[in-house]
Design a protein around this motif. Structure first.
Motif, PDB file in Angstrom:
ATOM      1  N   LEU A   1       0.865  -1.171   0.000  1.00  0.00           N
ATOM      2  CA  LEU A   1       0.000   0.000   0.000  1.00  0.00           C
ATOM      3  C   LEU A   1       0.905   1.225   0.000  1.00  0.00           C
ATOM      4  N   GLN A   2       0.590   2.172  -0.871  1.00  0.00           N
ATOM      5  CA  GLN A   2       1.411   3.379  -0.967  1.00  0.00           C
ATOM      6  C   GLN A   2       0.498   4.597  -0.972  1.00  0.00           C
ATOM      7  N   PHE A   3       0.786   5.551  -0.083  1.00  0.00           N
ATOM      8  CA  PHE A   3       0.101   6.836  -0.060  1.00  0.00           C
ATOM      9  C   PHE A   3       1.038   7.843  -0.701  1.00  0.00           C
ATOM     10  N   MET A   4       0.530   8.592  -1.675  1.00  0.00           N
ATOM     11  CA  MET A   4       1.378   9.517  -2.428  1.00  0.00           C
ATOM     12  C   MET A   4       0.797  10.922  -2.426  1.00  0.00           C
ATOM     13  N   ILE A   5       1.698  11.878  -2.510  1.00  0.00           N
ATOM     14  CA  ILE A   5       1.335  13.294  -2.587  1.00  0.00           C
ATOM     15  C   ILE A   5       1.865  13.847  -3.899  1.00  0.00           C
ATOM     16  N   ASN A   6       1.026  14.618  -4.565  1.00  0.00           N
ATOM     17  CA  ASN A   6       1.453  15.419  -5.710  1.00  0.00           C
ATOM     18  C   ASN A   6       1.080  16.851  -5.401  1.00  0.00           C
ATOM     19  N   ASP A   7       2.090  17.732  -5.434  1.00  0.00           N
ATOM     20  CA  ASP A   7       1.750  19.133  -5.173  1.00  0.00           C
ATOM     21  C   ASP A   7       1.221  19.766  -6.455  1.00  0.00           C
ATOM     22  N   CYS A   8       0.540  20.848  -6.293  1.00  0.00           N
ATOM     23  CA  CYS A   8      -0.117  21.507  -7.428  1.00  0.00           C
ATOM     24  C   CYS A   8       0.623  22.773  -7.848  1.00  0.00           C
TER      25      CYS A   8
ATOM     26  N   PHE B   1       5.946  12.858  -3.013  1.00  0.00           N
ATOM     27  CA  PHE B   1       6.177  12.287  -1.686  1.00  0.00           C
ATOM     28  C   PHE B   1       5.438  10.964  -1.626  1.00  0.00           C
ATOM     29  N   ALA B   2       6.014   9.974  -0.921  1.00  0.00           N
ATOM     30  CA  ALA B   2       5.337   8.682  -0.790  1.00  0.00           C
ATOM     31  C   ALA B   2       5.623   8.058   0.572  1.00  0.00           C
TER      32      ALA B   2
ATOM     33  N   ILE C   1       9.639   6.048   3.779  1.00  0.00           N
ATOM     34  CA  ILE C   1       9.068   7.386   3.619  1.00  0.00           C
ATOM     35  C   ILE C   1      10.009   8.107   2.669  1.00  0.00           C
ATOM     36  N   LYS C   2       9.491   8.519   1.526  1.00  0.00           N
ATOM     37  CA  LYS C   2      10.342   9.121   0.494  1.00  0.00           C
ATOM     38  C   LYS C   2       9.831  10.499   0.109  1.00  0.00           C
ATOM     39  N   GLY C   3      10.729  11.447   0.052  1.00  0.00           N
ATOM     40  CA  GLY C   3      10.358  12.788  -0.388  1.00  0.00           C
ATOM     41  C   GLY C   3      11.043  13.849   0.446  1.00  0.00           C
TER      42      GLY C   3
ATOM     43  N   GLY D   1       4.446  14.402   4.808  1.00  0.00           N
ATOM     44  CA  GLY D   1       4.480  13.205   5.647  1.00  0.00           C
ATOM     45  C   GLY D   1       3.317  13.165   6.615  1.00  0.00           C
ATOM     46  N   SER D   2       2.988  14.304   7.185  1.00  0.00           N
ATOM     47  CA  SER D   2       1.871  14.362   8.133  1.00  0.00           C
ATOM     48  C   SER D   2       0.545  14.066   7.443  1.00  0.00           C
ATOM     49  N   ILE D   3       0.383  14.564   6.244  1.00  0.00           N
ATOM     50  CA  ILE D   3      -0.848  14.283   5.498  1.00  0.00           C
ATOM     51  C   ILE D   3      -0.952  12.782   5.205  1.00  0.00           C
ATOM     52  N   CYS D   4       0.132  12.195   4.700  1.00  0.00           N
ATOM     53  CA  CYS D   4       0.118  10.757   4.390  1.00  0.00           C
ATOM     54  C   CYS D   4      -0.093   9.925   5.654  1.00  0.00           C
ATOM     55  N   MET D   5       0.523  10.339   6.751  1.00  0.00           N
ATOM     56  CA  MET D   5       0.389   9.595   8.004  1.00  0.00           C
ATOM     57  C   MET D   5      -1.059   9.594   8.490  1.00  0.00           C
ATOM     58  N   GLU D   6      -1.755  10.706   8.329  1.00  0.00           N
ATOM     59  CA  GLU D   6      -3.164  10.745   8.741  1.00  0.00           C
ATOM     60  C   GLU D   6      -3.999   9.771   7.909  1.00  0.00           C
ATOM     61  N   TYR D   7      -3.726   9.679   6.617  1.00  0.00           N
ATOM     62  CA  TYR D   7      -4.446   8.716   5.776  1.00  0.00           C
ATOM     63  C   TYR D   7      -4.084   7.277   6.146  1.00  0.00           C
ATOM     64  N   LEU D   8      -2.820   7.039   6.476  1.00  0.00           N
ATOM     65  CA  LEU D   8      -2.409   5.706   6.907  1.00  0.00           C
ATOM     66  C   LEU D   8      -3.114   5.322   8.209  1.00  0.00           C
ATOM     67  N   LYS D   9      -3.127   6.226   9.177  1.00  0.00           N
ATOM     68  CA  LYS D   9      -3.772   5.927  10.462  1.00  0.00           C
ATOM     69  C   LYS D   9      -5.276   5.716  10.291  1.00  0.00           C
ATOM     70  N   GLU D  10      -5.880   6.485   9.405  1.00  0.00           N
ATOM     71  CA  GLU D  10      -7.312   6.304   9.121  1.00  0.00           C
ATOM     72  C   GLU D  10      -7.564   4.910   8.530  1.00  0.00           C
TER      73      GLU D  10
END
Length: 157
Positions: free
Chosen positions: A54-61, A71-72, A88-90, A97-106
């Motif tokens: 499972l991978q949570f990723m961020i793309n900035d706009c 970020f992943a 944790i990459k990025g 990281g905090s945004i991805c961590m909240e989705y992981l914890k959810e």
């Protein structure tokens, strides 16, 4: 100044609209959120699940999407109730990281999973920052200075 900020925001929103479409077209990827960092940067959060990974990723706009993430947070299902943080990459200190961590914890909470991870020798150059990050997100952190190793643990409590 206000006109410039409005133009930058409008540009980010236009990029966001296109990026959501582009990411959603990719195999195994799912757009799961749009968030704003503490620095008021708009980001798209996506998730990719393949097998036990499972991978949570961020793309900035702030820049056009080029098919890769900014970020992943990579995790693996060790079993049906255990998620293990693999990497944790990025770029640090942007709030990704905090945004991805909240989705992981959810995800862990909704699937009744604990989350664990290791601290390895490769982390020692930024151990203070990493320890702070995990503690900020309610993880227990155990560090063995002698072995240059450690573990993190979250139970959802």
């Amino acid at each position: 100044m206000e006109i410039r900020e409005a133009n930058e925001t409008e540009l980010q929103l236009l990029r966001m609209q296109q990026q959501v479409k582009d990411i959603a077209r990719e195999k195994h990827k799912e757009v799961i959120g749009i968030e704003q960092t503490a620095g008021e940067e708009w980001v798209i959060v996506s998730k990719k699940e393949e097998g036990s990974t499972l991978q949570f990723m961020i793309n900035d706009c702030t820049s056009p999407y080029r098919g890769s993430w900014d970020f992943a947070l990579q995790v693996e299902y060790k079993d049906s109730h255990h998620l293990f943080i693999g990497d944790i990459k990025g770029e640090p200190c942007r709030g990704f990281g905090s945004i991805c961590m909240e989705y992981l914890k959810e995800t862990a909470w909704s699937n009744n999973c604990k989350i664990t991870g290791d601290l390895a020798k490769r982390d020692w150059g930024h151990l203070d920052r990493l320890t702070h990050f995990y503690k900020k997100h309610s993880f227990s952190v155990f560090v063995d200075e002698t072995e240059k190793a450690g573990q993190v643990y979250w139970t959802g409590m």
